[in-house]
Design an enzyme around this catalytic site. Structure first.
Site, short mmCIF file in Angstrom:
data_model
loop_
_atom_site.label_atom_id
_atom_site.label_comp_id
_atom_site.label_asym_id
_atom_site.label_seq_id
_atom_site.Cartn_x
_atom_site.Cartn_y
_atom_site.Cartn_z
N ARG A 135 17.16 14.41 -13.79
CA ARG A 135 16.59 15.03 -14.96
C ARG A 135 15.95 13.81 -15.95
O ARG A 135 17.06 12.99 -16.18
CB ARG A 135 17.62 16.16 -15.71
CG ARG A 135 16.66 16.75 -17.04
CD ARG A 135 16.24 18.06 -16.38
NE ARG A 135 15.77 19.01 -17.46
CZ ARG A 135 16.38 20.04 -17.93
NH1 ARG A 135 17.68 20.42 -17.31
NH2 ARG A 135 16.12 20.83 -18.89
N ARG A 141 19.96 13.53 -18.79
CA ARG A 141 20.28 14.89 -19.14
C ARG A 141 21.31 14.94 -20.46
O ARG A 141 21.41 15.73 -21.25
CB ARG A 141 20.79 15.53 -18.11
CG ARG A 141 21.44 16.86 -18.40
CD ARG A 141 21.61 17.63 -16.84
NE ARG A 141 22.61 18.91 -17.29
CZ ARG A 141 22.79 19.93 -16.48
NH1 ARG A 141 22.01 19.82 -15.29
NH2 ARG A 141 23.26 21.00 -16.78
N GLU A 173 8.58 27.71 -9.60
CA GLU A 173 8.27 25.90 -9.38
C GLU A 173 9.62 25.50 -8.40
O GLU A 173 10.64 26.27 -8.40
CB GLU A 173 8.50 25.34 -10.53
CG GLU A 173 7.44 25.79 -11.70
CD GLU A 173 7.78 25.27 -13.24
OE1 GLU A 173 8.71 24.31 -13.32
OE2 GLU A 173 7.10 25.12 -14.03
N LYS A 207 12.65 23.75 -7.20
CA LYS A 207 13.57 22.94 -8.09
C LYS A 207 14.10 21.61 -6.97
O LYS A 207 14.74 22.00 -6.11
CB LYS A 207 15.04 23.81 -8.10
CG LYS A 207 16.09 23.17 -8.56
CD LYS A 207 16.03 22.77 -9.97
CE LYS A 207 17.27 22.23 -10.86
NZ LYS A 207 17.67 20.93 -10.38
N PHE A 231 7.70 19.27 -16.03
CA PHE A 231 7.67 20.82 -16.10
C PHE A 231 7.78 21.34 -17.55
O PHE A 231 7.64 22.61 -17.79
CB PHE A 231 8.73 21.35 -15.35
CG PHE A 231 10.19 20.90 -15.56
CD1 PHE A 231 10.81 21.34 -16.73
CD2 PHE A 231 10.79 20.01 -15.04
CE1 PHE A 231 12.07 20.81 -17.07
CE2 PHE A 231 12.19 19.36 -15.39
CZ PHE A 231 12.68 19.97 -16.38
N GLU A 284 11.35 15.99 -13.76
CA GLU A 284 12.35 15.51 -12.69
C GLU A 284 12.04 14.53 -11.96
O GLU A 284 10.74 14.35 -11.60
CB GLU A 284 12.80 16.79 -11.89
CG GLU A 284 13.93 16.46 -11.00
CD GLU A 284 15.18 17.00 -11.41
OE1 GLU A 284 16.17 16.94 -10.60
OE2 GLU A 284 15.05 17.53 -12.79
#
Length: 305
Positions: free
Chosen positions: A204, A220, A197, A199, A296, A252
């Protein structure tokens, strides 16, 4: 980002797992994309950051002169809540030590016969297992008001499986192991199926849908950022089917320029959005940077973890 399909793969809160690999660029001799810097100084903050150190002065070592040469100032990257936790008896840093000790005390005092019939080695092993179970429980449910009653009830027989994630309570995010390029990553995932995937350079976001249908967003670090993303709330509500009554997702949030071919924007551009707060909500009309959500992982859905 590479993720293995290994049978032991899963979402491991608060752990840097080798089931996820963050693939960095290969290093080429004479061409580096990173610098090894060390902090050599710091400034005390002002206002709400009084008593905290931020930013830091970083430097690189010059082997020819054997001196450190300052490069720039960098922000600490720590959230306000982190500083507050550290200042308040460093609870965040000490928790991994406090939790096992507290678990041992509860277990040994919950039953008068706890020590009977156990060798020293067996007792040590049981307490070690209990420590791991309690720490793991805190990773998926960082709420002592829910963990304490369960531990006191179960005692030495406490298991993390007796608890579950609760939408509205952020879990500790899973982290990826850093690798230095494709060859190293392929070696680690040798003879294993995996997926790749992108990045993305965004923020986050842990997205929760609660039983009452409301949506909460956490950073996060576990800070609630719902007020910053009214557009995210709208996107999630429009995208969710009625059958999805509750869920916890890892994602994300990335800035996107839809007027110029849906160009992915930088983290700095995304950070220019208003931050909002308890007394100042971000309105849809005030948003100047659109977002796209890349989900994700789904760690919890309709009561299933």
């Amino acid at each position: 980002m590479m993720k293995t399909f290994d049978v032991e793969a899963g979402y491991f809160p608060s752990k840097r797992s080798d089931k996820w690999l963050n693939v960095k660029r290969d290093y080429v001799e004479g061409l580096n994309d990173t610098l090894d810097l060390v902090p050599i100084g710091a400034w005390r903050g002002n206002g709400r950051k009084a008593g905290w150190y931020s930013p830091f002065l970083v430097a690189c070592f010059n082997p020819e002169t054997e001196e450190y040469q300052s490069v720039c100032r960098v922000m600490s990257g720590f959230s306000d809540s982190f500083y507050i936790e550290v200042r308040n008896l460093r609870i965040g840093a000490m928790l991994r030590t406090v939790l096992p000790a507290w678990a041992h005390a509860v277990a040994m005092n919950s039953s008068p016969t706890f020590h009977q019939g156990r060798t020293a080695e067996n007792l040590k092993e049981k307490l070690q297992v209990l420590s791991m179970e309690v720490v793991e429980a805190y990773n998926i449910l960082p709420n002592l008001d829910l963990i304490v009653p369960s531990l006191m009830n179960k005692g030495i027989d406490f298991l993390v499986s007796s608890l579950s994630m609760v939408p509205g309570i952020p879990i500790k995010p899973m982290l990826a192991k850093i690798t230095n390029g494709i060859p190293q990553a392929l070696k680690l995932f040798e003879n294993k199926a995996f997926t790749c995937e992108y990045k993305y350079d965004g923020q986050r976001a842990q997205i929760h849908k609660l039983v009452d249908g409301s949506i909460c967003v956490f950073s996060r670090n576990g800070d609630e950022t719902t007020s910053r993303f009214p557009d995210l709330i709208d996107i999630i509500k429009e995208s969710s089917k009625p059958v999805a009554s509750t869920f916890v997702m890892d994602a994300e949030v990335v800035g996107i320029d839809r007027k110029n071919g849906c160009r992915i924007m930088s983290f700095q551009e995304l950070s220019s959005r208003g931050r909002g707060g308890k007394d100042a909500l971000v309105t849809a009309e005030s948003i100047k940077v659109d977002i796209c959500i890349f989900v994700f992982d789904i760690m919890f859905a309709n009561g299933e973890q």
